[in-house]
Design a protein around this motif. Structure first.
Motif, PDB file in Angstrom:
ATOM      1  N   ASP A 191      10.301  -6.814  -6.094  1.00  0.00           N
ATOM      2  CA  ASP A 191      11.143  -5.654  -5.807  1.00  0.00           C
ATOM      3  C   ASP A 191      10.746  -4.449  -6.647  1.00  0.00           C
ATOM      4  N   CYS A 192      10.337  -4.665  -7.887  1.00  0.00           N
ATOM      5  CA  CYS A 192       9.896  -3.551  -8.748  1.00  0.00           C
ATOM      6  C   CYS A 192       8.425  -3.197  -8.524  1.00  0.00           C
ATOM      7  N   GLN A 193       7.637  -4.172  -8.056  1.00  0.00           N
ATOM      8  CA  GLN A 193       6.205  -3.932  -7.888  1.00  0.00           C
ATOM      9  C   GLN A 193       5.927  -2.858  -6.847  1.00  0.00           C
ATOM     10  N   TYR A 194       6.691  -2.858  -5.761  1.00  0.00           N
ATOM     11  CA  TYR A 194       6.430  -1.888  -4.704  1.00  0.00           C
ATOM     12  C   TYR A 194       6.710  -0.463  -5.186  1.00  0.00           C
ATOM     13  N   LEU A 195       7.774  -0.287  -5.959  1.00  0.00           N
ATOM     14  CA  LEU A 195       8.071   1.030  -6.511  1.00  0.00           C
ATOM     15  C   LEU A 195       6.974   1.462  -7.475  1.00  0.00           C
ATOM     16  N   MET A 196       6.475   0.516  -8.252  1.00  0.00           N
ATOM     17  CA  MET A 196       5.399   0.796  -9.199  1.00  0.00           C
ATOM     18  C   MET A 196       4.109   1.174  -8.468  1.00  0.00           C
ATOM     19  N   THR A 255       4.328  -0.223   4.030  1.00  0.00           N
ATOM     20  CA  THR A 255       3.750   1.037   3.552  1.00  0.00           C
ATOM     21  C   THR A 255       3.340   0.935   2.095  1.00  0.00           C
ATOM     22  N   GLN A 256       4.190   0.341   1.281  1.00  0.00           N
ATOM     23  CA  GLN A 256       3.886   0.299  -0.147  1.00  0.00           C
ATOM     24  C   GLN A 256       2.839  -0.753  -0.485  1.00  0.00           C
ATOM     25  N   SER A 257       2.775  -1.830   0.289  1.00  0.00           N
ATOM     26  CA  SER A 257       1.693  -2.796   0.052  1.00  0.00           C
ATOM     27  C   SER A 257       0.345  -2.182   0.411  1.00  0.00           C
ATOM     28  N   HIS A 258       0.340  -1.261   1.375  1.00  0.00           N
ATOM     29  CA  HIS A 258      -0.892  -0.529   1.696  1.00  0.00           C
ATOM     30  C   HIS A 258      -1.325   0.322   0.506  1.00  0.00           C
ATOM     31  N   LEU A 259      -0.361   0.911  -0.200  1.00  0.00           N
ATOM     32  CA  LEU A 259      -0.691   1.704  -1.379  1.00  0.00           C
ATOM     33  C   LEU A 259      -1.269   0.830  -2.486  1.00  0.00           C
ATOM     34  N   VAL A 260      -0.811  -0.425  -2.573  1.00  0.00           N
ATOM     35  CA  VAL A 260      -1.379  -1.359  -3.559  1.00  0.00           C
ATOM     36  C   VAL A 260      -2.876  -1.527  -3.308  1.00  0.00           C
ATOM     37  N   ILE A 261      -3.256  -1.669  -2.035  1.00  0.00           N
ATOM     38  CA  ILE A 261      -4.671  -1.848  -1.693  1.00  0.00           C
ATOM     39  C   ILE A 261      -5.452  -0.566  -1.968  1.00  0.00           C
TER      40      ILE A 261
END
Length: 458
Positions: free
Chosen positions: A396-401, A221-227
């Motif tokens: 680990d911090c990148q996904y929260l960011m 889910t959070q890697s999708h937000l990165v995109i």
């Protein structure tokens, strides 16, 4: 869990409960770190509390032999410092190269990182689960990963590749029924899981089912937000990632040279000196990086798909966010700095909030990962990067960011996207498009933005 086992073994308990909980399953709960410890026992590092889990590659040293020989005369602390430093330089150089290669490459890299992080977390559970020879856990875990990625990437294609979807008949069908297809695929995996349930191991299997879904929530889910952030402009991808990397480096350097006061028990090596020094260093770095990137269209323009060239384009008229503005300083700063006004890009002000989150809240993603590793008595998620652990140890911090950046964009920056609305309109039937055109035309006439029919007739 201890209480549940006692109830299951009692004479007055449910006989089916007693039947389903075998000694082997109870042992599996201990291996998974789910035993009913008293408060505070989980922090104890004793041999009896260590779960009987097979040693993973995460606990082995995979530092290249040539690097070990070159640094063999150094104390362990300085040896680790040099290994981490050299590998950090290599990773940062690779990051710049990927940025140069463009948004498509970045999307594929994000997807590869996501898959590797998923693999590292699932493997921790699989090492325990595999010893019971229960069916389909790994197969179903990867199947669910494919289903969730199909859903998210399908949504992205429909949103940002509208012209391509309209041009290809098979894609039109997939786009129209995308959510139904995604749900059907997930439902098939759900049914397979139910069919795979084995008597006397139900609880362990449901542990692993939950393990897979929590991993999907955290990673996919959070890697999708990165995109999603990337499509808003590469600057919304580069700056958040860079400031997290900077905070990690600054906190490590300040902690290494000045650290004396422990910050949190979950990470004994983290210090207040590193935490505070990392904050100020990250804010300054983010402010300067934002100034540099705001000058180039390649970084500030939204990433859009050009149907004529079948390529992504990053050419636009920069928004007000990336146009230099003059700001009047508060009276206190005027007396201190002897300046009345300063010229800044508005994005630089946003970068202060992003940097503050990366420095003050972002590290809690790392603390969460540290707690997870302590629960399972492992040093790192994997040993992919010498001196750094696994990919998940670095992200680990990148996904929260990424989540914060997405929320920040939606709340304080981004308005309605005209190009996205136009793409959705073009996917409608001609009659629907004509109806929307007439409604919009009448609305603009009522507001006086278009001449009325009587004026046009004259």
């Amino acid at each position: 869990m201890t209480e549940l086992r006692k109830r299951g073994g009692g004479g007055g308990g449910d006989p089916d409960t007693a039947e389903n909980i075998s000694d082997k399953e109870a042992e599996s709960e201990d291996r998974l770190g789910l035993q009913g410890d008293a408060e505070g026992e989980c922090d104890a590092d004793t041999k009896t509390d260590t779960p009987d889990v097979p040693v993973s590659t995460a606990d082995t040293d995979n530092t290249p032999e040539c690097l070990n020989k070159a640094l063999e005369g150094l104390p362990p602390r300085w040896k680790n410092y040099w290994i981490r430093g050299l590998l950090s330089i290599c990773m940062i150089s690779g990051f710049f190269l990927i940025i140069y290669m463009g948004p498509i490459t970045l999307i594929f890299v994000v997807m590869c990182v996501q898959i590797k992080c998923f693999h590292e977390i699932i493997t921790i559970g699989y090492r325990v689960y595999h010893s019971y020879e229960l069916p389909w856990f790994r197969t179903l875990s990867w199947y669910f990963l494919i289903c969730v990625n199909y859903f998210f990437y399908g949504e992205t294609v429909a949103d940002y590749f509208g012209a391509l979807v309209r041009r290809e008949e098979p894609l039109q069908f997939l786009a129209r029924y995308h959510r139904f297809i995604s749900f059907t695929l997930y439902l098939a995996g759900f049914c397979m899981f139910v069919l795979s349930l084995v008597k006397k191991h139900y609880r362990l299997q449901f542990y692993m089912f939950a393990w897979t879904h929590v991993t999907l929530l955290i990673v996919v889910t959070q890697s999708h937000l990165v995109i999603q952030n990337l499509f808003e402009g590469m600057i919304w991808f580069i700056v958040p990632i860079s400031i997290v990397i900077c905070n990690d480096i600054m906190a490590y350097l300040f902690g290494f040279f000045f650290g004396r006061t422990p910050l949190i028990k979950l990470s004994p090596k983290k210090t207040w000196e590193g935490f505070i020094g990392g904050y100020f260093g990250t804010v300054v770095f983010g402010f300067m990086l934002s100034y540099l990137l705001s000058q180039f269209q390649y970084f500030v323009c939204p990433v859009e798909f050009n149907s004529e060239t079948n390529r992504f384009t990053v050419v636009c008229e920069p928004s007000d966010l990336f146009v230099m503005q003059e700001y009047t300083l508060p009276a206190v700063l005027q007396n201190t700095l002897r300046w009345k006004t300063v010229n800044l890009y508005p994005f630089q002000i946003h970068s202060i909030f992003l940097s503050s989150f990366a420095s003050l809240i972002g590290p809690f993603g790392g603390f969460f990962a540290s707690g997870f590793k302590r629960a399972f008595k492992i040093k790192d998620f994997a040993s992919t990067i010498p001196g750094h652990g696994g990919i998940m140890d670095r992200f680990d911090c990148q996904y929260l960011m990424a989540t914060f950046t997405h929320v920040y964009l939606a709340s304080f920056v981004r308005g309605p996207n005209p190009s996205k609305v136009l793409q959705q309109l073009l996917m409608l039937q001609p009659e629907q498009q004509l109806n929307i055109f007439n409604t919009l035309h009448s609305h603009l006439q009522e507001r006086g933005l278009l001449p009325s029919a009587a004026v046009q007739a004259e």
